[in-house]
Structure formats: structure tokens, C-alpha cells
Design a protein around this motif. Structure first.
Motif, PDB file in Angstrom:
ATOM      1  N   UNK A  81      -3.243   0.474   0.057  1.00 15.60           N
ATOM      2  CA  UNK A  81      -1.996   0.880   0.708  1.00 15.60           C
ATOM      3  C   UNK A  81      -1.546   2.188   0.086  1.00 15.60           C
ATOM      4  N   UNK A  82      -1.291   3.190   0.933  1.00 13.90           N
ATOM      5  CA  UNK A  82      -0.780   4.472   0.442  1.00 13.90           C
ATOM      6  C   UNK A  82       0.720   4.524   0.623  1.00 13.90           C
ATOM      7  N   UNK A  83       1.416   4.894  -0.463  1.00 14.75           N
ATOM      8  CA  UNK A  83       2.873   5.025  -0.439  1.00 14.75           C
ATOM      9  C   UNK A  83       3.227   6.474  -0.764  1.00 14.75           C
ATOM     10  N   UNK A  84       3.832   7.140   0.204  1.00 14.12           N
ATOM     11  CA  UNK A  84       4.090   8.570   0.089  1.00 14.12           C
ATOM     12  C   UNK A  84       5.330   8.905  -0.707  1.00 14.12           C
ATOM     13  N   UNK A  85       5.601  10.199  -0.797  1.00 11.27           N
ATOM     14  CA  UNK A  85       6.683  10.696  -1.615  1.00 11.27           C
ATOM     15  C   UNK A  85       7.967  10.962  -0.854  1.00 11.27           C
ATOM     16  N   UNK A  86       8.936  11.469  -1.573  1.00  9.26           N
ATOM     17  CA  UNK A  86      10.269  11.800  -1.085  1.00  9.26           C
ATOM     18  C   UNK A  86      10.172  12.877  -0.012  1.00  9.26           C
TER      19      UNK A  86
ATOM     20  N   UNK B  70     -10.188  -2.073   4.019  1.00  8.81           N
ATOM     21  CA  UNK B  70      -8.909  -2.157   4.718  1.00  8.81           C
ATOM     22  C   UNK B  70      -7.942  -1.129   4.143  1.00  8.81           C
ATOM     23  N   UNK B  71      -7.155  -0.488   5.027  1.00 10.04           N
ATOM     24  CA  UNK B  71      -6.270   0.595   4.593  1.00 10.04           C
ATOM     25  C   UNK B  71      -5.003   0.609   5.439  1.00 10.04           C
ATOM     26  N   UNK B  72      -3.886   0.918   4.777  1.00  9.82           N
ATOM     27  CA  UNK B  72      -2.588   1.018   5.447  1.00  9.82           C
ATOM     28  C   UNK B  72      -1.839   2.223   4.922  1.00  9.82           C
TER      29      UNK B  72
END
Length: 250
Positions: free
Chosen positions: A26-31, A53-55
Motif C-alpha cells: 500500500x502506498x501512502x502519499x504526502x501532504x 497486490x498493490x493499492x
């Protein structure tokens, strides 16, 4: 194709998801970033090539998701991440958090310990609303924030200034992770550029020192800036991710 999820709070979250084997990524992006950024798209292509698997998704007020950015705060965006991971993924996940996404990842690991199998932080920025924004405000800016509810700060990424709200600062204090013990019982890899002026290397060093983790490593990359998106930097991210996945599956 963009899909949408409605969170328990009623926010409409845009996401892209690829099926594959677990543990998922899981990718969590920045501000103020979005899921169409270089790192998110690169990681998606890598995961698809690996059959993994990717989100990737946009927090509310970001990218294609609903809401106004100025209405949001760390607590809201952490709720968005929890909703996306809970509703859209199954089994353990390795979180890749960029800048603010590193903070959101740590909050996710604290809230869903059974679902997080590893963490790759790209210039992670835990507690930045307090330690960078609030600590960097002048007395005049603090007074403006108190009286008007917002303050403008120059941006290195846009001709328009950042508008920072009182809600963002006050809510951030409810989600600090560097003020109390933080156990991360899984592999942790932190990547940090030495030329990063937004999140300096001292933040990564503080995080590494603060966490309780049996398998944590920090890589400092001379000359890399906060974007960390040159071809070499992107390769370092996927190498770190592959390393974490290898440890999880060993």
C-alpha cells in the motif's frame, strides 16, 4: 481506472488497485500530493511486474477524492487510510509511506497492528505539524492562526503559498507518534536524502532512534532531495521494498 470507496465518515476516496499475491503493498502519499505521483505509479508498475497486490489512493481533499484540502487534517487522512486498507485489502500489508504518508503509516501500524507486515519510509515526516510547522511559525504567524484560523506559508513546489489551518495544527497534536513508545514488530527501511530541506535527515535519525524494532535500517542518500524520484532513488525504493517482502516471507 479510478475506483471509489466511501469511508465510514462519508468521504469519497479515489483509488487504484491491482490484484496479486500477498503480502500486498500500500502506498501512502504526502501532504498535498496525489496517487498519480512518480513514486506511486512506479511502485504500482513494479508490483504488477512482480504479481504483487498493490493499492494507491488519494486522501480526502487530495487528487480525485472528495472534499476540500483546507478542511482536512491528520486525523481525517489517517481515517481515510484505515478505511481503504480495511475495506480493500486482505491479510498483511507492507506500507510504503512518503513524507506525511510515513506519519500516516505509523498511525496505521498503531491502529491495525495485525494488518501491517512491514514499513518502507521515504523521508517520513512524523509529527511535522508540531515539530516543523508550529515550531517554525513566527509569533505574528501564531497570532494570525489564532485570530483567523489560517496562515499562508511559501511553497517550494508551487507559486501559490500553502494555506495552513488551525485545525490542521491542533488535530496534529492528537496524533503525535514521537512522544510515546512506538513499537514496530516488523522490518523497517527508511530512505532519506541528505539534501532534503523539507524533511531534514535529523527527522529520520530521530525516528530510527525512537522506534523499538529488531530489524530497522536507515539509508542516507547523498544529494537526494525531498522528491526522491530520480531513477536511482526509485530503484532504491523498490530494492528496500523487495528486502522487506523477503524478510516477511522468510
Amino acid at each position: 481506472m479510478t475506483q471509489y470507496l466511501t469511508t465510514p465518515q462519508g468521504r469519497r476516496i479515489a483509488y487504484h488497485q491491482s490484484a496479486g499475491r500477498g503480502p500486498g503493498v500500500v502506498f501512502l502519499g504526502g501532504f498535498k500530493s496525489d496517487m498519480g505521483g512518480t513514486k506511486a505509479v512506479h511502485l504500482e508498475a513494479w508490483a504488477q511486474a512482480q504479481g504483487r497486490a498493490f493499492l494507491r489512493f488519494d486522501y480526502s481533499g487530495h487528487g480525485e477524492s472528495s472534499g476540500d484540502f483546507l478542511d482536512g487534517c491528520i486525523g481525517d487522512w489517517a481515517q481515510d487510510a484505515l478505511a481503504a486498507i480495511t475495506a480493500l485489502t486482505a491479510g498483511p500489508q507492507v506500507l510504503v509511506g512518503s513524507s506525511m504518508g510515513g506519519w500516516i503509516s505509523l498511525l496505521t501500524a498503531r491502529a491495525l497492528p495485525e494488518r501491517v507486515a512491514g514499513f518502507v519510509g521515504i523521508a517520513p515526516a512524523p509529527d511535522f505539524t508540531e515539530d516543523s510547522m508550529w515550531a517554525g511559525f513566527t509569533q505574528a504567524e501564531r497570532q494570525e492562526l489564532a485570530s483567523t484560523g489560517r496562515v499562508a506559508r511559501p511553497s517550494d513546489y508551487s507559486p501559490d503559498p500553502y494555506i495552513l489551518t488551525r485545525r490542521l495544527i491542533e488535530d496534529g497534536r492528537n496524533h503525535l507518534v514521537l512522544r510515546s513508545p512506538l513499537g514496530l514488530p516488523f522490518p523497517v527501511r527508511i530512505l532519506q536524502g541528505t539534501a532534503d530541506t523539507d524533511v531534514p535527515p535529523a527527522v529520520a535519525l530521530r525516528l530510527l532512534d525512537h522506534i523499538t524494532c529488531a530489524d530497522a535500517r536507515l539509508v542516507l542518500v547523498k544529494g537526494a532531495d525531498h522528491r526522491f524520484s530520480t531513477p536511482d532513488c526509485l530503484d532504491m525504493v523498490t530494492d528496500a521494498l523487495a528486502d522487506v517482502l523477503a524478510q516477511v516471507q522468510a
